[in-house]
Scaffold this motif. Structure first.
Motif, short mmCIF file in Angstrom:
data_model
loop_
_atom_site.label_atom_id
_atom_site.label_comp_id
_atom_site.label_asym_id
_atom_site.label_seq_id
_atom_site.Cartn_x
_atom_site.Cartn_y
_atom_site.Cartn_z
N ASP A 78 72.98 34.92 37.13
CA ASP A 78 72.77 34.17 38.38
C ASP A 78 73.79 33.05 38.55
O ASP A 78 74.27 32.80 39.66
CB ASP A 78 71.35 33.60 38.41
CG ASP A 78 70.31 34.66 38.75
OD1 ASP A 78 70.71 35.79 39.07
OD2 ASP A 78 69.11 34.35 38.70
N ILE A 79 74.10 32.37 37.45
CA ILE A 79 74.99 31.21 37.61
C ILE A 79 76.42 31.65 37.95
O ILE A 79 77.15 30.96 38.66
CB ILE A 79 74.96 30.30 36.36
CG1 ILE A 79 75.46 28.91 36.75
CG2 ILE A 79 75.79 30.86 35.22
CD1 ILE A 79 75.22 27.85 35.69
N ARG A 80 76.82 32.82 37.47
CA ARG A 80 78.14 33.34 37.86
C ARG A 80 78.18 33.63 39.36
O ARG A 80 79.16 33.37 40.04
CB ARG A 80 78.46 34.62 37.08
CG ARG A 80 78.88 34.38 35.65
CD ARG A 80 79.43 35.64 35.03
NE ARG A 80 79.76 35.46 33.64
CZ ARG A 80 80.85 35.96 33.07
NH1 ARG A 80 81.71 36.63 33.79
NH2 ARG A 80 81.09 35.77 31.79
N THR A 81 77.07 34.18 39.86
CA THR A 81 77.00 34.48 41.30
C THR A 81 77.05 33.20 42.13
O THR A 81 77.77 33.12 43.14
CB THR A 81 75.71 35.26 41.61
OG1 THR A 81 75.71 36.47 40.88
CG2 THR A 81 75.61 35.56 43.09
N VAL A 82 76.30 32.20 41.70
CA VAL A 82 76.27 30.95 42.46
C VAL A 82 77.63 30.24 42.35
O VAL A 82 78.10 29.63 43.32
CB VAL A 82 75.12 30.04 41.97
CG1 VAL A 82 75.13 28.71 42.74
CG2 VAL A 82 73.79 30.73 42.16
N PHE A 83 78.26 30.32 41.18
CA PHE A 83 79.61 29.75 41.02
C PHE A 83 80.56 30.41 42.02
O PHE A 83 81.36 29.73 42.67
CB PHE A 83 80.08 30.01 39.58
CG PHE A 83 81.39 29.35 39.23
CD1 PHE A 83 81.42 28.10 38.64
CD2 PHE A 83 82.60 29.99 39.48
CE1 PHE A 83 82.63 27.49 38.31
CE2 PHE A 83 83.81 29.40 39.15
CZ PHE A 83 83.82 28.15 38.56
N GLN A 84 80.44 31.72 42.17
CA GLN A 84 81.26 32.45 43.13
C GLN A 84 80.99 31.94 44.54
O GLN A 84 81.91 31.78 45.35
CB GLN A 84 80.95 33.95 43.02
CG GLN A 84 81.82 34.84 43.87
CD GLN A 84 81.36 36.30 43.81
OE1 GLN A 84 80.45 36.66 43.06
NE2 GLN A 84 81.98 37.14 44.62
N TYR A 85 79.71 31.68 44.83
CA TYR A 85 79.37 31.15 46.16
C TYR A 85 79.97 29.76 46.37
O TYR A 85 80.47 29.45 47.47
CB TYR A 85 77.84 31.08 46.34
CG TYR A 85 77.46 30.27 47.55
CD1 TYR A 85 77.72 30.74 48.83
CD2 TYR A 85 76.92 28.98 47.41
CE1 TYR A 85 77.44 29.97 49.95
CE2 TYR A 85 76.63 28.21 48.53
CZ TYR A 85 76.90 28.71 49.79
OH TYR A 85 76.63 27.94 50.90
N GLN A 86 79.94 28.93 45.33
CA GLN A 86 80.50 27.58 45.47
C GLN A 86 82.00 27.65 45.76
O GLN A 86 82.53 26.85 46.56
CB GLN A 86 80.26 26.76 44.19
CG GLN A 86 78.81 26.57 43.83
CD GLN A 86 78.08 25.61 44.77
OE1 GLN A 86 78.65 25.13 45.75
NE2 GLN A 86 76.81 25.36 44.51
N GLN A 87 82.68 28.60 45.13
CA GLN A 87 84.11 28.80 45.45
C GLN A 87 84.27 29.24 46.90
O GLN A 87 85.13 28.75 47.63
CB GLN A 87 84.71 29.86 44.52
CG GLN A 87 84.82 29.45 43.07
CD GLN A 87 85.33 30.59 42.22
OE1 GLN A 87 84.62 31.56 41.99
NE2 GLN A 87 86.55 30.50 41.76
N PHE A 88 83.44 30.21 47.29
CA PHE A 88 83.48 30.71 48.67
C PHE A 88 83.24 29.56 49.66
O PHE A 88 83.93 29.43 50.68
CB PHE A 88 82.42 31.80 48.86
CG PHE A 88 82.28 32.25 50.28
CD1 PHE A 88 83.03 33.32 50.77
CD2 PHE A 88 81.42 31.60 51.16
CE1 PHE A 88 82.93 33.71 52.08
CE2 PHE A 88 81.31 31.99 52.48
CZ PHE A 88 82.06 33.05 52.94
N LYS A 89 82.25 28.73 49.34
CA LYS A 89 81.85 27.64 50.23
C LYS A 89 83.02 26.69 50.50
O LYS A 89 83.26 26.28 51.65
CB LYS A 89 80.68 26.88 49.60
CG LYS A 89 80.15 25.73 50.44
CD LYS A 89 79.06 25.01 49.66
CE LYS A 89 78.69 23.70 50.34
NZ LYS A 89 77.81 22.89 49.48
N ARG A 90 83.77 26.35 49.45
CA ARG A 90 84.90 25.43 49.63
C ARG A 90 85.99 26.07 50.51
O ARG A 90 86.58 25.41 51.35
CB ARG A 90 85.46 25.03 48.27
CG ARG A 90 84.65 23.90 47.63
CD ARG A 90 84.94 23.78 46.16
NE ARG A 90 84.38 22.56 45.58
CZ ARG A 90 83.09 22.33 45.38
NH1 ARG A 90 82.20 23.23 45.75
NH2 ARG A 90 82.67 21.19 44.82
#
Length: 473
Positions: A78-90
């Motif tokens: 899950d944390i890898r997925t959310v990390f990916q989202y945080q990159q996407f978000k920026r």
């Protein structure tokens, strides 16, 4: 200091990077479909591979717990997925700013209405994407920023008045490239801590799911375990985040390959043919492989290898991208679909329409005529996919046929319809042979590059003069 080895496959549609350790184990993978600037594409892929390598190192620190406790395994996923989202978000924040600037420069009489519609689109898709990343599987379904944003954006544009279609689509086309080519460096520790906060919000909000049999038992075991014990996982991870974020990923040597390899700022001896690298990478994963088929963005390669993974013969097309990834991209654009939607729709066909040409120009006209005559889209797509594989099978035959194990590599190996026809035609032509299609199929060229870098060996294509590449029509 630990040494790592980097392979970069600079393709025409995607750029890939793989980092291996001294034991030939893959520790990091990175990929981007940024394409307008090859140098930026290579840098983004390498940075992505380094972030992934840090997660691998973090996972290794808690390996015993991950092996024994389902909550650790679930949390790391899950944390890898959310990390990916945080990159996407920026990057999405940059995209929103660029879109607004682009529209503000318009001189349309109804510019204020266009701005209003744009703001509505952004306010609508922003929470949708967040929800699908964190509570769904958007990150695993689609890895590329452009594809995720365009699918959502285009859908919303189609829902508003026709008078806004052209300016809003123009705004997207003008904005996406500079945003994609922006080299953004993320702070690993900062994004991991932000991801932990998002996961805490997610796990606190979880309610007991009914075990209705729609999912495997392990799913409920992991979900319930992490819901009740995520704080323990957090505590264990926090002990290591600082050291992992600060650890130098020392790249001892790197090798570049792929369609754009000549543009890489590498010494001459660190550039290898993509034929050599795909064969070497496929053989590293499947040592019994003797035949490799790679369908990439610009070309298709049928390769025969020896017991060491070195090329003994090959055949490929090189005059145009017909029947390759670029061709599929063109077809997707013609139908208004994303690349991810092509395979599933082709597999829903009731028959395969005969397609006379896989030439990008002529096939486009043929497809339009078939649609005009009432042919169903899935049947046309099935015919197109079958024609692509027939073309590849011709190359395999010319290279020497399928021997022993057969391995399919390249980004097109992810297309389920292509995969279906490859399996069917190999079996029909060569009988029951072992066919390997790895989840890392798109990374095989980069893996081969990393393997060459670690071994520091030279290798050449066999009899290059006599093996002149031939176009297959």
């Amino acid at each position: 200091m630990n040494k790592y080895y980097l392979g970069i496959d600079l393709g025409s549609t995607t750029s890939k990077a793989v980092i291996i350790n001294q034991n030939d184990e893959i520790v990091g993978r990175g990929i981007t479909n940024t394409r307008a600037n090859y140098k930026v594409a290579a840098d983004i892929a390498r940075e992505e591979a380094i972030y992934d390598a840090r997660f691998t190192l973090l996972s290794n620190k808690i390996k015993q717990d991950m092996d024994a406790k389902p909550e650790f395994k679930k949390y790391m996923s899950d944390i890898r997925t959310v990390f990916q989202y945080q990159q996407f978000k920026r990057r999405m924040e940059s995209m929103e700013a660029m879109l607004k600037k682009t529209v503000s420069d318009f001189t349309h009489e109804n510019k204020h209405n266009i701005i209003e519609k744009l703001n509505w689109i952004l306010e609508t898709i922003r929470p949708e994407i967040r929800t699908e990343f964190i509570y769904g599987n958007l990150g695993s379904k689609n890895q590329f920023f452009r594809d995720i944003v365009s699918e959502k954006y285009n859908l919303k544009v189609s829902e508003i008045g026709k008078e806004y279609y052209e300016p809003l689509m123009l705004a997207f086309d003008k904005s996406i490239t500079p945003v994609e080519n922006e080299m953004v460096q993320y702070n690993f520790k900062e994004l991991v801590l932000e991801s932990m906060a998002v996961l805490e919000e997610k796990y606190k909000g979880l309610v007991d799911e009914q075990e209705d049999g729609s999912k495997e038992d392990w799913y409920y075991a992991e979900l319930n375990a992490v819901k009740n014990n995520y704080k323990n996982v957090e505590y264990s991870l926090r002990e290591h985040i600082e050291s992992i974020a600060g650890e130098e990923i020392f790249i001892a040597k790197m090798v570049g390959t792929g369609y754009g390899r000549a543009l890489l700022p590498f010494p001459e001896d660190c550039i290898k043919s993509e034929i050599l690298c795909h064969a070497f990478g496929a053989h590293a994963i499947f040592p019994n492989t003797r035949t490799v088929l790679d369908i990439g963005g610009q070309d298709t390669k049928a390769i025969q290898v020896d017991s060491h993974g070195l090329v003994t013969s090959f055949h490929m097309n090189d005059r145009c991208a017909a029947g390759c990834g670029r061709y599929l991209g063109y077809i997707a654009d013609e139908f208004g679909l994303s690349l991810n939607e092509l395979g599933p729709e082709a597999n829903s066909a009731t028959k395969e329409t005969t397609i006379c040409s896989t030439c990008t120009v002529f096939a486009g006209a043929e497809v339009k005529e078939l649609l005009h005559n009432g042919e169903e889209r899935p049947n046309i797509l099935a015919g197109l996919h079958k024609a692509i594989v027939q073309r590849a099978m011709s190359l395999i035959a010319r290279s020497g046929g399928v021997k022993n194990e057969f391995t399919f590599t390249g980004g097109v190996a992810r297309n389920q319809a292509v995969l279906k026809y490859v399996k069917q035609m190999v079996r029909d032509s060569y009988g029951e042979v072992t066919m390997n299609i790895h989840t890392d199929s798109i990374f095989m060229g980069a893996l081969g590059g990393a393997m060459f870098a670690r071994r520091n060996i030279s290798a050449d294509l066999p009899n290059q003069k006599s093996n002149q590449k031939q176009e297959v029509q």
